[in-house]
Design an enzyme around this catalytic site. Structure first.
Site, PDB file in Angstrom:
ATOM      1  N   HIS A 216       0.849  -1.190   0.000  1.00  0.00           N
ATOM      2  CA  HIS A 216       0.000   0.000   0.000  1.00  0.00           C
ATOM      3  C   HIS A 216       0.885   1.241   0.000  1.00  0.00           C
ATOM      4  O   HIS A 216       1.806   1.357   0.811  1.00  0.00           O
ATOM      5  CB  HIS A 216      -0.901  -0.007   1.237  1.00  0.00           C
TER       6      HIS A 216
ATOM      7  N   SER B 274       3.968   0.741   2.625  1.00  0.00           N
ATOM      8  CA  SER B 274       3.829  -0.296   3.653  1.00  0.00           C
ATOM      9  C   SER B 274       3.486  -1.630   2.989  1.00  0.00           C
ATOM     10  O   SER B 274       2.699  -1.668   2.044  1.00  0.00           O
ATOM     11  CB  SER B 274       2.679   0.025   4.621  1.00  0.00           C
TER      12      SER B 274
HETATM   13  C1  GRF Z   1       1.186   0.516  -6.284  1.00  0.00           C
HETATM   14  O1  GRF Z   1       1.374   1.843  -5.930  1.00  0.00           O
HETATM   15  C2  GRF Z   1       0.734  -0.298  -5.111  1.00  0.00           C
HETATM   16  O2  GRF Z   1       1.283   0.126  -3.904  1.00  0.00           O
HETATM   17  C3  GRF Z   1      -0.753  -0.045  -5.107  1.00  0.00           C
HETATM   18  O3  GRF Z   1      -1.115  -0.031  -6.463  1.00  0.00           O
HETATM   19  C4  GRF Z   1       0.009   0.344  -7.255  1.00  0.00           C
HETATM   20  C5  GRF Z   1       0.237  -0.749  -8.244  1.00  0.00           C
HETATM   21  O4  GRF Z   1       1.211  -0.433  -9.178  1.00  0.00           O
HETATM   22  N1  GRF Z   1      -1.438  -1.029  -4.307  1.00  0.00           N
HETATM   23  P1  GRF Z   1       1.767  -1.548 -10.153  1.00  0.00           P
HETATM   24  O5  GRF Z   1       0.561  -2.146 -10.880  1.00  0.00           O
HETATM   25  O6  GRF Z   1       2.496  -2.567  -9.348  1.00  0.00           O
HETATM   26  O7  GRF Z   1       2.665  -0.814 -11.110  1.00  0.00           O
END
Ligand code: GRF
Length: 215
Positions: A111, A138
């Site tokens: 997250h 996190s």
């Molecule tokens: C990331 O920022 C992750 O923390 C959040 O969604 C985004 C996903 O990015 N849960 P990706 O698809 O891994 O590029």
């Protein structure tokens, strides 16, 4: 758990840059990605997995009338791979309580905020609006509370005075790509577990923000 045989299934909805970081790390690490599952047929991450010859499956939530039916189909599919760990990597569906209970202790999420700050969406803009001087990422065990499970590890970035939400997102994402494979390797080595709603590393209960990593 055999260190070299930790089987993981990764759930995505979008770009899959964290997935790519996990794929790259898995080559020299102690876990293996059995499958990548997306609820979104257009997720770019599916192409990334396919390029690396990893099995991909789409379970489109739009094909289900009820959330519970989607959860059940997803659960059965994941179970068919018999994974040691389920990894949410930009998976944008909220999972119901029976799904979460089924995988409790063997499902993690990343997250983009320093939880417990800013659960939910738009975390970067919310950090800017609050005038925060630092922000971060996190990794936590998934529990029934959205983005509320015990935090395993965090890494931080400074917030600069002229940052836009996109600037901040990019800075955080760099940290995400380092942090997630690290946490997964801890789990794969049998060092990490969830017990009585607390995250334990090497049998020690972690403090509320988890391990503070400075990558
Ligand atoms: C990331 O920022 C992750 O923390 C959040 O969604 C985004 C996903 O990015 N849960 P990706 O698809 O891994 O590029």
């Amino acid at each position: 758990m055999e260190a070299t045989h930790c089987r993981v299934v990764v759930l995505i909805s979008g770009t899959g840059s964290n997935l790519q970081a996990l794929i790259d790390a898995s080559v020299h690490s102690n876990f293996k990605i059995s499958a990548v599952i997306s609820n979104n047929p257009d997720a770019k991450g599916l192409d990334k997995a396919a390029r690396d010859n990893i099995e991909t499956v789409v379970v489109n939530h739009r094909d289900f009338d009820e959330r519970e039916e989607f959860d059940l189909a997803l659960r059965k599919l994941i179970d068919s791979y018999d994974p040691d760990l389920v990894i949410l990597a930009g998976f944008m569906r909220i999972l119901g309580s029976s799904f979460v209970k089924h995988f409790l202790g063997r499902i993690v999420n990343i997250h983009p905020s320093l939880l417990p700050k800013y659960p939910g969406i738009n975390t970067h803009q919310r950090a800017l609006d609050a005038g925060d001087k630092e922000h971060g990422v996190s990794v936590h065990f998934v529990t029934e509370e959205l983005d509320g499970g015990p935090v395993i590890a965090q890494d931080r970035v400074p917030v600069l005075s002229d940052d836009t939400a996109d600037d901040l997102a990019a800075r955080v994402l760099d940290k995400e790509h380092l942090l997630y494979p690290k946490v997964v390797s801890w789990y794969a080595a049998g060092r990490l577990r969830l017990e009585n709603n607390a995250a334990l590393l090497d049998d020690e209960a972690l403090p509320p923000g988890g391990v503070q990593v400075h990558a």
